[in-house]
Structure formats: C-alpha cells, structure tokens
Design a protein around this motif. Structure first.
Motif, mmCIF file in Angstrom:
data_model
loop_
_atom_site.group_PDB
_atom_site.id
_atom_site.type_symbol
_atom_site.label_atom_id
_atom_site.label_comp_id
_atom_site.label_asym_id
_atom_site.label_seq_id
_atom_site.Cartn_x
_atom_site.Cartn_y
_atom_site.Cartn_z
ATOM 1 N N ARG A 76 0.859 -1.188 0.000
ATOM 2 C CA ARG A 76 0.000 0.000 0.000
ATOM 3 C C ARG A 76 0.896 1.239 0.000
ATOM 4 O O ARG A 76 2.019 1.186 0.502
ATOM 5 C CB ARG A 76 -0.947 0.005 1.195
ATOM 6 C CG ARG A 76 -0.269 0.148 2.511
ATOM 7 C CD ARG A 76 -1.237 -0.009 3.704
ATOM 8 N NE ARG A 76 -0.574 0.254 4.943
ATOM 9 C CZ ARG A 76 0.355 -0.512 5.500
ATOM 10 N NH1 ARG A 76 0.752 -1.605 4.899
ATOM 11 N NH2 ARG A 76 0.919 -0.189 6.628
ATOM 12 N N VAL A 77 0.389 2.295 -0.567
ATOM 13 C CA VAL A 77 1.158 3.536 -0.631
ATOM 14 C C VAL A 77 0.406 4.582 0.189
ATOM 15 O O VAL A 77 -0.612 5.110 -0.247
ATOM 16 C CB VAL A 77 1.347 4.006 -2.096
ATOM 17 C CG1 VAL A 77 2.113 5.312 -2.137
ATOM 18 C CG2 VAL A 77 2.056 2.932 -2.909
ATOM 19 N N GLU A 78 0.917 4.810 1.396
ATOM 20 C CA GLU A 78 0.327 5.801 2.298
ATOM 21 C C GLU A 78 1.422 6.706 2.823
ATOM 22 O O GLU A 78 2.542 6.253 3.091
ATOM 23 C CB GLU A 78 -0.355 5.099 3.484
ATOM 24 C CG GLU A 78 -1.524 4.230 3.090
ATOM 25 C CD GLU A 78 -2.081 3.457 4.285
ATOM 26 O OE1 GLU A 78 -1.526 3.564 5.406
ATOM 27 O OE2 GLU A 78 -3.070 2.736 4.091
ATOM 28 N N LEU A 79 1.088 7.967 2.989
ATOM 29 C CA LEU A 79 2.055 8.914 3.525
ATOM 30 C C LEU A 79 2.293 8.653 5.006
ATOM 31 O O LEU A 79 1.383 8.271 5.743
ATOM 32 C CB LEU A 79 1.566 10.344 3.324
ATOM 33 C CG LEU A 79 1.541 10.852 1.883
ATOM 34 C CD1 LEU A 79 0.956 12.262 1.822
ATOM 35 C CD2 LEU A 79 2.935 10.839 1.276
ATOM 36 N N ASP A 80 3.530 8.872 5.430
ATOM 37 C CA ASP A 80 3.902 8.817 6.839
ATOM 38 C C ASP A 80 3.911 10.260 7.334
ATOM 39 O O ASP A 80 4.745 11.053 6.887
ATOM 40 C CB ASP A 80 5.281 8.182 6.987
ATOM 41 C CG ASP A 80 5.806 8.236 8.410
ATOM 42 O OD1 ASP A 80 5.015 8.484 9.349
ATOM 43 O OD2 ASP A 80 7.020 8.022 8.593
ATOM 44 N N PRO A 81 2.989 10.640 8.224
ATOM 45 C CA PRO A 81 2.922 12.045 8.675
ATOM 46 C C PRO A 81 4.250 12.570 9.223
ATOM 47 O O PRO A 81 4.623 13.712 8.941
ATOM 48 C CB PRO A 81 1.846 12.018 9.762
ATOM 49 C CG PRO A 81 0.998 10.842 9.426
ATOM 50 C CD PRO A 81 1.939 9.820 8.830
ATOM 51 N N ALA A 82 4.988 11.752 9.979
ATOM 52 C CA ALA A 82 6.278 12.208 10.517
ATOM 53 C C ALA A 82 7.295 12.419 9.398
ATOM 54 O O ALA A 82 8.091 13.355 9.442
ATOM 55 C CB ALA A 82 6.806 11.204 11.535
#
Length: 179
Positions: A76-82
């Motif tokens: 899956r391609v999800e942004l990492d907030p940090a």
C-alpha cells in the motif's frame, strides 16, 4: 574482464564478503546476493549520496534506488505524517524514515543483511573519532602547523578529485558547484 567498477565490487565480495564494504570509496547504493550463504547484502555509501529504499514484510524484500520505483512493489502507498513533517521542516526525510509509511531508507554508511536468521541493519562505516592528520603528524596529540594543514588539505582535495574522475563512463563537471 571489463573496465566496469561493478566487477571490482563483486570480486571484493567474493574474497572478503560484506567486510569488503570498508574498502570502497565513493558514492554507491548496491545489492549483492551471495548464493552460497543464501544472503542478500544491501549497502549505502558512507555519506549517503546515493539513496537506497526498501520494504520488508517478514518474508519478501523489495528495494530500489528511487522511492518512486519502490512504490510499484509496496502493498500500500500511504504517507507517513512524521516523514512528511521532516520533509517540510528540513527539505529531506531523515533515514531510516521516508515520506511513505511502508518504505524505509537505508541510513548512510549502513548495510542491510538478510538471510535465514532474519534481517539486520548495521553500520559498516562511522565518522573517525580522531582527526585524520593524527596518524601522519609527527607530533601525535598536537595540531598541525598552518603550512602542514594547508598541504594536507591540498593533498586530500587533489586525491578526492582524482578519485571522482575514475569512471567507466564519460565524466562531466558542474562548474557552479563551488568547492
């Protein structure tokens, strides 16, 4: 057999294993599969000039030199907030984090070793704790004189430039990059 540097790296690994990394100079991101040991080694140059991204799910590893190339292999391609906050704050994302939650970046001067025992990430290079001139300076424990320091900088700068001119492809130079 050819003039390619990749053959040299493979030969170093064949004779010295992953310890060969400490003999390499320059910028690199590499992967070497040791068929006899059933072991994969990924490594990134000491200063982190060349990136190396990876994803490991416990059974399968994917890796690439560009994050965009790795995204095709991620579950899956999800942004990492940090990671995004790092990028907005500093203009880059500190390794091992990336801007994506399921991808990691190998830190500079580190190797990743994957075998039947699992995955480990460890440094193969660290910033020397002693100034480089101490080994060659005649008065150990004292700083070099200004002329000695100037000569040492010139010697090292010339050696660094010569080292960058060695290539199996044509070499170009950016004249606006400063020293």
């Amino acid at each position: 057999r050819t003039r390619a540097d990749t053959e040299t790296i493979l030969r170093l690994f064949a004779h010295g294993g992953a310890e060969a990394l400490s003999r390499l100079e320059g910028m690199f991101g590499l992967a070497v599969w040791d068929a006899k040991k059933h072991e994969l080694t990924l490594a990134r140059d000491p200063l982190g000039v060349k990136p190396l991204y990876y994803h490991f799910d416990g059974t399968r590893i994917s890796f690439a030199s560009e994050l965009r190339a790795l995204t095709a292999l991620l579950p899956r391609v999800e942004l990492d907030p940090a990671g995004v906050m790092d990028y907005l704050s500093y203009g880059f994302v500190h390794a091992p984090r990336t801007a994506l939650s399921s991808a990691l970046k190998l830190p500079p001067g580190h190797r990743l070793v994957l075998n039947a025992h699992g995955l480990r990430v460890e440094p193969f290079w660290e910033i020397p704790s002693r100034p480089p001139w101490e080994a060659h300076h005649r008065h150990a424990g004292t700083d070099p004189s200004l002329p000695e320091a100037e000569a040492e900088v010139e010697t090292r700068l010339i050696a660094a430039v010569r080292g960058q001119l060695l290539s199996d492809v044509p070499v170009g130079a950016f004249l606006s990059g400063g020293l």
